[in-house]
Design an enzyme around this catalytic site. Structure first.
Site, PDB file in Angstrom:
ATOM      1  N   LYS A  72       8.519  15.274   8.959  1.00 27.03           N
ATOM      2  CA  LYS A  72       9.682  15.669   9.760  1.00 27.03           C
ATOM      3  C   LYS A  72       9.261  16.647  10.864  1.00 27.03           C
ATOM      4  O   LYS A  72       9.685  16.534  12.012  1.00 27.03           O
ATOM      5  CB  LYS A  72      10.750  16.315   8.864  1.00 27.03           C
ATOM      6  CG  LYS A  72      11.523  15.284   8.050  1.00 27.03           C
ATOM      7  CD  LYS A  72      12.359  15.885   6.938  1.00 27.03           C
ATOM      8  CE  LYS A  72      12.949  14.780   6.068  1.00 27.03           C
ATOM      9  NZ  LYS A  72      13.590  15.252   4.853  1.00 27.03           N
ATOM     10  N   GLN A 111      15.458  20.483   1.804  1.00 24.04           N
ATOM     11  CA  GLN A 111      14.800  19.325   1.187  1.00 24.04           C
ATOM     12  C   GLN A 111      15.196  19.213  -0.287  1.00 24.04           C
ATOM     13  O   GLN A 111      15.075  20.178  -1.046  1.00 24.04           O
ATOM     14  CB  GLN A 111      13.270  19.480   1.329  1.00 24.04           C
ATOM     15  CG  GLN A 111      12.471  18.289   0.854  1.00 24.04           C
ATOM     16  CD  GLN A 111      12.723  17.024   1.688  1.00 24.04           C
ATOM     17  OE1 GLN A 111      12.761  17.067   2.902  1.00 24.04           O
ATOM     18  NE2 GLN A 111      12.909  15.904   1.009  1.00 24.04           N
ATOM     19  N   ASP A 124      21.983  16.679   7.749  1.00 29.99           N
ATOM     20  CA  ASP A 124      21.902  15.650   6.708  1.00 29.99           C
ATOM     21  C   ASP A 124      23.271  15.015   6.446  1.00 29.99           C
ATOM     22  O   ASP A 124      23.356  13.985   5.778  1.00 29.99           O
ATOM     23  CB  ASP A 124      21.398  16.280   5.387  1.00 29.99           C
ATOM     24  CG  ASP A 124      19.921  15.981   5.143  1.00 29.99           C
ATOM     25  OD1 ASP A 124      19.421  14.992   5.718  1.00 29.99           O
ATOM     26  OD2 ASP A 124      19.286  16.727   4.377  1.00 29.99           O
TER      27      ASP A 124
END
Ligand code: NAP
Length: 286
Positions: A51, A95, A118
């Protein structure tokens, strides 16, 4: 049969994002993404590293925040509060999975919904369900982008989504409803999976069982999207990544199909960059 090339499309999307970030920079805005990693899970470390690399290539500033496996929930929430208040950060990603002693739902709810790249915050989930524009989970958003690129309009299609997780199946279902597909949703308790999958014009599978979808479960001419990513530790595919679709035997029946790797996977990161750019633009009402 056409293979839906998510790798090539992700590169195209990343180039588009780079052009936009270059434009924003002329106005003094550098999109910024904070990625929070708790613990040292090797898979999570790999995802976070890729990422960061993608952010740099797309002109997005990225900040990696690492915390020990035994970090307290309080410390993590405190860190998120600081990121919420930090004007140089437009997107915050925690994460997953988090260590067991941390309440994942509580942490996700602590992220400012405007920085929730997200799309997991209940407020953004609610907006997706009601059809409002919002930050949408990256993987299903990537699927919609693939369909659009190849001129596949879900409107009126009989779609079947297999898997109902909060990060994949549920948002996928809502996006398809918003696009006016007729959606059947299957999960681990579905009685006759084949009866549903084999009727679908558009079959989207995100389960995590290697090669579970066989040719007799797929309608002739269907569009088939494979979200599953499974690393094989045995047999013919040992050491390789495979999807939930038995690609070799199913592909010939399809009009379009995504491969694994090189299908939905690369689009997920591209959509994370896209969401970060959108969050940066929203922060200055662009
Ligand atoms: P998950 O949270 O474990 O959810 C799996 C879903 O599959 C659940 O809804 C489960 O139903 C359903 N399921 C399990 N066994 C089933 C069966 N026999 N028949 C029908 N449905 C069944 O997994 P996830 O996080 O959604 O991930 C799913 C897959 O997508 C994994 O392979 C993951 O690696 C992959 N993935 C890929 C990307 C990407 O970028 N391409 C991103 C995220 C995830 P119940 O809810 O009833 O248990």
């Amino acid at each position: 049969m056409t293979i839906l090339d998510g790798k090539a499309l992700s590169n195209k999307v990343k180039e588009e994002i780079k052009k936009e970030t270059d434009e924003l920079k002329k106005e003094g805005i550098i999109p910024g993404l904070a990625v929070v990693l708790v613990g040292s899970d090797p898979a999570s470390q790999t995802y976070v590293a890729s990422k960061e690399k993608s952010c740099t290539a797309a002109g997005i500033f990225s900040e990696k925040i690492t915390m020990n496996e035994d970090a307290t929930e309080e410390r993590l929430l405190d860190r998120i509060a600081k990121l919420n208040a930090d004007d140089s950060i437009h997107g915050i990603l925690v994460q997953l999975p988090l260590p067991e002693h941390i309440d994942t739902a509580k942490v996700l709810e602590a992220i400012d919904p405007k920085k929730d790249v997200d799309g997991f915050h209940v407020s953004n989930v609610g907006q997706l369900v009601t059809g409002e524009p919002t930050l949408v989970p990256c993987t299903p958003l990537g699927v919609m982008r693939i369909l659009k690129e190849y001129g596949i309009d879900p409107m009126g299609m009989d779609a079947c989504v297999v898997g109902v997780s909060n990060i994949v199946g549920k948002p996928m279902t809502n996006l398809l409803i918003n696009a006016r597909a007729t959606v059947t949703v299957c999960h681990s308790k579905t009685k006759d999976l084949k009866a549903h999958t084999s009727r679908a014009d558009l079959l989207i599978v995100g389960v995590g069982i290697p090669h579970m979808i066989k040719p007799d479960m797929v309608k002739e001419g269907a569009v088939v999207i494979d979200i599953g990513i499974n690393r094989m530790t045995w047999g013919k595919y040992e050491g390789k990544l495979v999807g939930d679709i038995d690609f070799e035997t199913v592909a010939d029946k399809c009009s379009f199909i995504t491969p694994v790797p090189g299908g939905v996977g690369p689009m997920t990161i591209a959509m994370l960059l896209k969401n970060t750019l959108s969050a940066a633009k929203m922060s200055v009402n662009k």
